[in-house]
Structure formats: structure tokens, C-alpha cells
Design an enzyme around this catalytic site. Structure first.
Site: not given
Ligand code: IPE
Ligand code: IPE
Ligand code: MG
Length: 232
Positions: A67, A19
Site C-alpha cells: 500500500n 479491506d
Molecule cells: C490488504 O488490502 C491490506 C490492508 C487491508 C491494509 P489490499 O486492498 O491492499 O489488498 P489487495 O490489493 O486487494 O490484495
Molecule cells: C483497505 O481499504 C484499507 C487500506 C488498504 C489502507 P482499500 O483502500 O483497500 O479499499 P478497497 O479494497 O479499494 O475497497
Molecule cells: Mg483493498
């Protein structure tokens, strides 16, 4: 399942919630897609390092079922990166003896990506050095529900071991260590059943900055944990 691992200094199975890509890009005044690209590059680098450390299974959370409701532009960018990842990395993984596996609900993914996944898995099958599992279109609750529904279809009560075998992670031991990068302290629907006794490690480091050295710090922290599994 847990009993297959010995809880030694090197975790047999490490799972990582990758993340922080979006925030990494934002800090640099770049579009979020640039963060996802940096994240993918780091994921490729890490996939080399992890198995050098003696880890046997590494599961990386790349795309959750939630996602999949991201804005179209973001999702298209992520799918483009997957379209690049498989052709560019399958040979390398195969040469290294790493078996590639994808966990998640493939019916939620574009057909061409499903084909790339199937090819990648077939090409790397039997690699004995380790297993790299990518969680794409993955949700822990959805996984548990589909296993429950399968058990119901079979019309017979199942043991914990039989239930584990109905999950996407069948044949994989439970993660010994679960890492989340990017500051948040939550599980976000990842490996809900499998992480029952995983050691948890949270770091503020955003995933594109999660270097091999940062990874080694997590392993070091793990080696100092005492795992009791409910025993005194
Ligand atoms: C969790 O991250 C999913 C992945 C890293 C693929 P998210 O960014 O989607 O999770 P939340 O929304 O902060 O819980
Ligand atoms: C994690 O990065 C990867 C995926 C969820 C695909 P994020 O897109 O959640 O990054 P942040 O949390 O917005 O920084
Ligand atoms: Mg994230």
C-alpha cells in the site's frame, strides 16, 4: 505461538484484514479518503468491542508495505488519519488497560508518525486487559526476511520458537482467527508465518460496515470450527 492458546470458544487472538474502504466510498460517490475515514472510525469502535468479548490480542492490518506504493494523495490521506488516531486514542486505550503496539517496518513511515507510535506504545505499555496491534507498513514476507537475516547475523540455527521471537509479533500468540472483510479471498501478505493454523473467515461486508454484530458472527463461526492442528 499456537500452543499458548486453547482453541476455546473465544479466540485469544483475532487478526483482521480491514479491506473495502475504497469500495465503500465509491458506492456512495465519495472520494476514497472518505472511505478510509469511515474505516478508521469503525476501527476505533471495534477496538472497544473486541476486548469486551474477552479477546486478548487483536491485530488490525491498516497499511501494507505494498500500500506504500499507492498514489501520493491516497497515502497522504492515510498518514493524516494516523496522525489523528494516536493523539485522539492513546489516552482512551490506556484508561481501558489496552496496550498499543505497532508492527511493521517503521523505516518506511514518516518520522513524525514513528514518534507518535513510540509515544503511544510507551504510554500504554503494561496495559493488562489486552493488546491492540496495528500493522502499519507491514508485510509478511518482509517480516520473515528480516527475521531470517537476523538469524544469519547471529550465526546459529534457530528453532521455530526462536524464529517466532525474531518476528514483529514476538511475545504474541499466533492468531486463532483471521478475518478478512471486503469480499476478496486472499491473505495479501499478512501474518504469513503466524497464520499457519489460524481459522479463516471471509465476509463480503466492507470494513466501514463491519459492525460489532458482524464481528460477533465471526466469533460464533469460530466457536463451531474444529481445530485439529494436523492430528486425527
Ligand atoms: C490488504 O488490502 C491490506 C490492508 C487491508 C491494509 P489490499 O486492498 O491492499 O489488498 P489487495 O490489493 O486487494 O490484495
Ligand atoms: C483497505 O481499504 C484499507 C487500506 C488498504 C489502507 P482499500 O483502500 O483497500 O479499499 P478497497 O479494497 O479499494 O475497497
Ligand atoms: Mg483493498
Amino acid at each position: 505461538m499456537a500452543e499458548k492458546t486453547d482453541g476455546g470458544a473465544i479466540p485469544a487472538h483475532i487478526a483482521i484484514i480491514m479491506d473495502g474502504n475504497g469500495r465503500w466510498a465509491k458506492r456512495r460517490l465519495l472520494p476514497r479518503g472518505a472511505g478510509h475515514r469511515a474505516g478508521m472510525n469503525r476501527m476505533i469502535g471495534l477496538s472497544e468491542h473486541v476486548f469486551d468479548r474477552g479477546v486478548k490480542y487483536c491485530t488490525l492490518y491498516a497499511l501494507s508495505t505494498e500500500n506504500l506504493s499507492s498514489p501520493k494523495e491516497e497515502l497522504d490521506g492515510l498518514f493524516s488519519l494516523f496522525r489523528e488516531f494516536f493523539p485522539a486514542n492513546v489516552d482512551r486505550l490506556k484508561k481501558k488497560g489496552i496496550t498499543l503496539r505497532v508492527i511493521g517496518d517503521r523505516s518506511l513511515l514518516p518520522e513524525d508518525i514513528v514518534s507518535l507510535i513510540a509515544e503511544g506504545e510507551a504510554d500504554t505499555a503494561g496495559g493488562a486487559r489486552g493488546t491492540l496491534a496495528l500493522a502499519i507498513g507491514y508485510g509478511g514476507r518482509q517480516e520473515i526476511l528480516s527475521a531470517v537475516n537476523e538469524a544469519v547475523r547471529r550465526g546459529k540455527e534457530v528453532s521455530a520458537q526462536e524464529f517466532s521471537a525474531l518476528l514483529y509479533t514476538a511475545d504474541m500468540p499466533d492468531p486463532d482467527l483471521l478475518i478478512r472483510t471486503g469480499k476478496e479471498v486472499r491473505i495479501s501478505n499478512f501474518l504469513l508465518w503466524q497464520a499457519a493454523y489460524s481459522e479463516l473467515y471471509f465476509t463480503d461486508v466492507l470494513f466501514p460496515d463491519f459492525s460489532d454484530k458482524e464481528f460477533d458472527k465471526a466469533i460464533e463461526a469460530f466457536s463451531r470450527r474444529e481445530r485439529r492442528f494436523g492430528k486425527v
